[in-house]
Motif scaffolding. Structure first.
Motif, PDB file in Angstrom:
ATOM      1  N   ASP A  86      -1.468   5.104  -9.482  1.00  0.00           N
ATOM      2  CA  ASP A  86      -1.660   3.760  -8.919  1.00  0.00           C
ATOM      3  C   ASP A  86      -0.879   2.719  -9.707  1.00  0.00           C
ATOM      4  O   ASP A  86      -0.242   1.825  -9.129  1.00  0.00           O
ATOM      5  N   LEU A  87      -0.955   2.806 -11.033  1.00  0.00           N
ATOM      6  CA  LEU A  87      -0.257   1.830 -11.865  1.00  0.00           C
ATOM      7  C   LEU A  87       1.252   1.929 -11.675  1.00  0.00           C
ATOM      8  O   LEU A  87       1.945   0.905 -11.626  1.00  0.00           O
ATOM      9  N   GLU A  88       1.753   3.126 -11.575  1.00  0.00           N
ATOM     10  CA  GLU A  88       3.188   3.301 -11.349  1.00  0.00           C
ATOM     11  C   GLU A  88       3.583   2.701  -9.999  1.00  0.00           C
ATOM     12  O   GLU A  88       4.643   2.069  -9.871  1.00  0.00           O
ATOM     13  N   THR A 257      -0.783  -8.587  -0.616  1.00  0.00           N
ATOM     14  CA  THR A 257      -0.729  -7.798   0.623  1.00  0.00           C
ATOM     15  C   THR A 257       0.113  -6.547   0.428  1.00  0.00           C
ATOM     16  O   THR A 257      -0.276  -5.439   0.843  1.00  0.00           O
ATOM     17  N   ALA A 258       1.261  -6.705  -0.225  1.00  0.00           N
ATOM     18  CA  ALA A 258       2.141  -5.555  -0.462  1.00  0.00           C
ATOM     19  C   ALA A 258       1.501  -4.559  -1.418  1.00  0.00           C
ATOM     20  O   ALA A 258       1.637  -3.329  -1.242  1.00  0.00           O
ATOM     21  N   GLU A 265      -1.221   3.511   1.064  1.00  0.00           N
ATOM     22  CA  GLU A 265      -0.250   4.546   1.440  1.00  0.00           C
ATOM     23  C   GLU A 265      -0.182   5.656   0.414  1.00  0.00           C
ATOM     24  O   GLU A 265       0.098   6.818   0.758  1.00  0.00           O
ATOM     25  N   ARG A 266      -0.463   5.332  -0.837  1.00  0.00           N
ATOM     26  CA  ARG A 266      -0.378   6.362  -1.869  1.00  0.00           C
ATOM     27  C   ARG A 266      -1.524   7.358  -1.790  1.00  0.00           C
ATOM     28  O   ARG A 266      -1.340   8.569  -1.959  1.00  0.00           O
ATOM     29  N   SER A 267      -2.743   6.865  -1.562  1.00  0.00           N
ATOM     30  CA  SER A 267      -3.907   7.766  -1.541  1.00  0.00           C
ATOM     31  C   SER A 267      -5.055   7.104  -0.802  1.00  0.00           C
ATOM     32  O   SER A 267      -5.239   5.885  -0.868  1.00  0.00           O
TER      33      SER A 267
END
Length: 420
Positions: A86-88, A257-258, A265-267
């Motif tokens: 998430d941080l990446e 928002t982004a 989208e990642r998980s």
């Protein structure tokens, strides 16, 4: 010359006031109560304003927070992997300068998971120093926008995954300058070993300032909001984690928002309510100090109303006395008193009345402050506060009496020979 004339009028002024003892006493008491209440009320308001104006030490204008909850069934390894991913992801969102994960954030409020205890010796008998802490990594200092004034930052290999029930014994920590001075008044904190509840740790860095999740009101020896510790860890709580994100712009909504879109989208292993779990540091400050702001406003309004009531009382009493003394004023005018003499008479009379109220009010102000100190831990009121209040009341009295005094100065000498 004018000063000599004013002194010459003291005797007739005092004689006149003795004939109106009740009315004079009421105004004196009103002035005294106004000074006592308004001085303490404005002192409380000023204290609150100073308190809510303190900086957190962070780049508040460019920071927002995401409270990220995890779906059920994830173990510590999965949570740690998700946090790193998430941080990446967040760090690659357009407009994001940096991000890190923690279990809390400045001004976020008290939580038992945000507090640790520090000892200088493993067998220390005295009470340990209570210190709020934030789970941190090598990106924390840059994300907060704080300054490292001594030592070094964390290295990536020092960041451990620690759950709520795990022992917290990091090899090193970073602390604020105020905490360093508290622990080591001689200025030798950097490089020293201190002891957390689960073991020793070394102080490898000192940051200028960083407010903790607490926002205690009074700046006392036991105030904790500036004694902040950064611990190299990812907080692996199955309930969730907090992401702090620093942006390039103060117009953060497009970035927020982004960022939320990128996380979705990642998980799908997360729960985020965009309306309740995402907020800016500006909103956090407003929420944390809402009570302080309300108290400051209430105390200011109360003081203003008291001053207006006192001014109204002075105007009413002075107008009444002018109407009662029209013949006396006419006689003085016929004997050669000028309009200026009449004006000075009423202004001097008002000054004497207000001075009596100020003397009594100053005593009541300090007595009231002693009571507040005992029951509400209010700081001692500085001597200049009642003095400033006295100056305001003297000025207010002179302004309030100006209208009636001007009316008295216009009384013609012919009034002295009129029969009632």
């Amino acid at each position: 010359m004018a000063l000599a004339r004013a002194f010459m009028q003291l005797s007739p002024i005092i004689t006149a006031l003795r004939r109106h003892k009740v009315a004079t006493l009421l105004i004196v008491l009103q002035v005294a109560l106004t000074l006592a209440v308004a001085s303490n009320a404005l002192f409380i308001a000023a204290t609150r304003v100073v308190h809510l104006s303190r900086p957190t030490g962070t780049d508040e204008a460019h920071t927002f927070i995401i409270r990220n909850g995890w779906t059920m069934g994830q173990n510590a390894t999965q949570i740690n992997a998700n946090i790193n991913a998430d941080l990446e992801t967040l760090r690659h969102v357009a407009g994001v300068r940096d991000a890190f994960s923690s279990q809390g954030f400045p001004l976020g409020g008290y939580n038992a998971d945000l507090i640790t205890h520090i000892k200088l010796e493993p067998d220390q008998k005295a009470d340990a120093q209570v210190a709020p802490y934030f789970a941190s990594d090598e990106h924390t200092i840059h994300t907060f926008g704080i300054s490292l004034i001594a030592g070094r930052n964390f290295r990536p290999d020092e960041i451990a995954g620690i759950g709520p029930n795990d022992k917290m014994a990091p090899p090193d920590i970073i602390i604020t300058h105020s905490l360093a001075d508290k622990l080591f008044p001689d200025g030798s904190a950097l490089g020293k070993t201190v002891y957390l509840p689960d073991g020793p740790t070394a102080i490898i860095g000192i940051v200028a300032s960083l407010q903790s999740s607490l926002c205690s009101l009074w700046n006392r020896d036991d105030a904790l909001d500036g004694y902040t510790v950064l611990v190299p860890m990812h907080y692996l709580d199955p309930a969730g984690v907090v992401y702090l994100v620093r942006t390039d712009t103060t117009a953060m909504q497009p970035v927020i928002t982004a960022a939320l879109k990128a996380l979705r989208e990642r998980s799908g292993a997360r729960i985020i309510n965009p309306k309740k779990d995402v907020f800016t540091m500006a909103y956090v400050r407003k929420r944390a100090y809402a009570d302080d702001h309300s108290v400051a406003m209430l105390m200011s309004i109360l003081s203003a109303l008291l001053l207006l009531a006192t001014a109204g009382g002075i105007v009413g009493l002075s107008s009444f006395w002018v109407s009662q003394r029209r013949r006396q004023i006419g006689i003085r005018r016929s004997l050669g008193a000028t309009a200026g003499d009449i004006l000075r008479y009423f202004h001097a009379e008002n000054f004497l009345i207000v001075s009596g109220g100020v003397a009594l009010g100053a005593l009541l102000a300090f007595l009231a402050n002693l009571g507040l100190m005992q029951f509400y831990e209010l700081p001692r009121i500085p001597p200049y506060t009642p003095l400033l209040g006295a100056l305001v009341l003297w000025l207010l009295g002179q302004l309030a009496v100006w209208g009636p005094a001007r009316s008295a100065a216009k009384v013609p000498p012919v009034v002295a020979i009129r029969t009632e």
